[in-house]
Design an enzyme around this catalytic site. Structure first.
Site, short mmCIF file in Angstrom:
data_model
loop_
_atom_site.label_atom_id
_atom_site.label_comp_id
_atom_site.label_asym_id
_atom_site.label_seq_id
_atom_site.Cartn_x
_atom_site.Cartn_y
_atom_site.Cartn_z
N ASN A 1 88.12 -18.52 12.67
CA ASN A 1 87.89 -19.41 13.85
C ASN A 1 86.81 -18.51 14.55
O ASN A 1 87.10 -17.79 15.48
CB ASN A 1 89.04 -19.89 14.61
N TRP A 2 85.66 -18.98 14.45
CA TRP A 2 84.40 -18.11 14.98
C TRP A 2 84.18 -18.66 16.55
O TRP A 2 83.43 -18.13 17.17
CB TRP A 2 83.04 -18.30 14.21
N LYS A 3 84.85 -19.85 16.88
CA LYS A 3 84.74 -20.53 18.18
C LYS A 3 83.34 -20.52 18.52
O LYS A 3 82.30 -20.80 17.81
CB LYS A 3 85.54 -19.66 19.21
N HIS B 1 92.93 -27.37 18.83
CA HIS B 1 93.10 -26.05 19.20
C HIS B 1 93.53 -25.90 20.78
O HIS B 1 92.85 -26.86 21.60
CB HIS B 1 91.77 -25.38 18.97
N GLU C 1 92.08 -24.41 23.04
CA GLU C 1 91.25 -24.40 24.18
C GLU C 1 90.60 -25.83 24.03
O GLU C 1 90.26 -26.18 25.06
CB GLU C 1 90.16 -23.50 23.52
N GLU D 1 100.09 -21.31 17.37
CA GLU D 1 99.42 -20.46 18.06
C GLU D 1 99.74 -20.46 19.37
O GLU D 1 99.62 -21.35 20.27
CB GLU D 1 98.14 -20.83 18.08
N GLY E 1 93.60 -14.28 22.35
CA GLY E 1 92.67 -13.49 22.97
C GLY E 1 93.22 -12.80 23.68
O GLY E 1 92.70 -12.09 24.64
N SER F 1 95.94 -12.94 18.46
CA SER F 1 95.68 -11.77 18.53
C SER F 1 96.09 -11.07 16.95
O SER F 1 96.72 -10.05 16.98
CB SER F 1 96.52 -10.92 19.46
N GLY G 1 90.93 -15.46 15.46
CA GLY G 1 90.04 -15.75 16.52
C GLY G 1 89.11 -14.25 16.53
O GLY G 1 88.04 -13.98 15.73
N GLY G 2 89.25 -13.56 17.26
CA GLY G 2 88.45 -12.17 17.91
C GLY G 2 88.20 -11.56 16.61
O GLY G 2 87.06 -10.85 16.16
P1 PGA Z 1 92.58 -14.73 18.53
O1 PGA Z 1 92.37 -16.26 18.35
O2 PGA Z 1 92.83 -14.13 17.24
O3 PGA Z 1 91.37 -14.27 19.18
O4 PGA Z 1 93.82 -14.44 19.41
C1 PGA Z 1 93.05 -17.11 17.59
C2 PGA Z 1 92.52 -18.46 17.85
O5 PGA Z 1 92.34 -18.82 18.91
O6 PGA Z 1 92.72 -19.23 16.76
#
Ligand code: PGA
Length: 254
Positions: free
Chosen positions: A12-14, A98, A100, A170, A176, A216, A237-238
């Site tokens: 997930n490149w956000k 998600h 967010e 998640e 994050g 993470s 994500g990251g």
């Molecule tokens: P993260 O994000 O790997 O940076 O914790 C995961 C996500 O939000 O899908």
């Protein structure tokens, strides 16, 4: 790794990567992951890079996902993107709900369920995200929150659609933050989600649904997490923003 369900690992490149940066990353992944057959690999760039990334990964084992989609098919919905537009770029998966988006766009379980139906209506596959906050976990409400989110966000799907849906667990406190759920916490939550799915649908459906862990995920913890019986992949994500770390997560999971 011998798994009951094929692993699905999605990046997930956000809201990261210009087109040029996205193309760089896609080229690196295509090269590094060319021989991987054991895992379904998905990348979810921002909308603005879908067209170019789609072309870059054509004829590869990497599939394309979007990070969100409108519940509507067409019309006066400023700023929204419809399924038919995603299909133009050979998008196969759509991340929905998600945390967010639940937090910043106030997305509700009911809206996510309508979007999931729209995604299936277009023969795409939703990746539906759920997860408790730290306050909810500390108050002992994790199972109640997860059950409500599973029932609400997947309401109205039929059995065939559910089998083609990916659930991403998640925990919000792990996204994050560098904090990962312990293997015991992840397995417990995943097994619980599967039990809720068995109650909503049936045992056969529940056994087929792939449940990703997200929060993470890194090369160093991927193997242990992916080896858990009810963990069927990862939403990253990251660590998905660099070819090296995303590749290592996948290779460490095989
Ligand atoms: P993260 O994000 O790997 O940076 O914790 C995961 C996500 O939000 O899908």
């Amino acid at each position: 790794m011998n798994k009951e369900r094929k692993l699905i690992i999605a990046g997930n490149w956000k809201m990261n990567k210009t087109v040029a940066e996205a193309l760089d990353l896609a080229a690196g992944l295509k090269l590094e992951l060319a021989n991987v057959k054991e895992v379904d690999i998905v990348v979810c760039p921002p909308y603005t890079a879908l067209s170019e990334v789609s072309k870059a990964i054509l004829d590869s084992n990497i599939r394309l996902g979007a990070q969100n989609m409108s519940e509507h098919n067409v019309g006066a919905y400023t700023g929204e993107i419809a399924a038919v537009m995603l299909k133009e770029f050979s998008v196969r998966y759509v991340i929905l709900g998600h945390s967010e988006r639940r937090q910043y766009q106030q997305e509700s379980d009911a809206l996510i369920a309508r979007k999931a139906l729209a995604v299936h209506g277009a023969a795409l596959k939703p990746i539906v995200c759920i997860g408790e906050t730290l306050a909810e976990r500390e108050a002992g409400q994790t199972e109640q929150v997860l059950a409500t989110q599973v029932r609400g966000s997947l309401a109205g799907l039929d059995k065939e659609q559910m089998v083609e849906t990916v659930v991403a667990y998640e925990p919000v406190w792990a996204i994050g933050t560098g904090k990962t759920a312990s293997p015991a916490q992840a397995q417990e939550a995943h097994a619980f989600i599967r039990r809720v799915l068995a109650g909503m649908f049936d045992e056969t459906v529940a056994r087929k649904v792939r449940i990703q862990y997200g929060g993470s995920v890194k090369p160093a913890n991927a193997r242990e997490l992916m080896s858990l019986p009810d963990v069927d992949g990862a939403l990253v994500g990251g660590a998905a923003l660099e070819a090296r770390s995303f590749t290592d997560i996948i290779k460490n999971s095989i």
